[in-house]
Write a protein that holds these residues in place. Structure first.
Motif: not given
Length: 80
Positions: A18-24, A46-52, A54-56
């Motif tokens: 984090c935060p690279q997956p969401v930024l990419r 942490l992507t299970v928190i960050d990605v949803p 981000f989508c919201n």
């Protein structure tokens, strides 16, 4: 794990924290047309928190979220 739709763009985010997956993901979604899918393959829990989240925040649709062992797979459908 089911295969992504043929038109899906798949990003291998294994090993990125984090935060690279969401930024990419944000950058990759810019190149897609409305309704096209982006598949993220991540290992950061942490992507299970960050990605949803981000989508919201962006209005993109989280079409699928799946965990297989230590791999987290998300399918995001681009909004207009």
């Amino acid at each position: 794990m089911s295969a992504p739709p043929p038109a899906a763009l798949v990003l291998d985010m294994r090993g990125l924290r984090c935060p690279q997956p969401v930024l990419r993901a944000k950058k990759a979604l810019r190149s897609l047309s409305e309704g096209e899918s982006l598949v993220l393959e991540c290992t950061d829990p942490l992507t299970v928190i960050d990605v949803p989240h981000f989508c919201n925040q962006t209005g993109h649709r989280l079409a699928a979220q799946e965990r297989k062992d230590a791999l987290y797979v998300f399918t995001i459908v681009k909004r207009a």
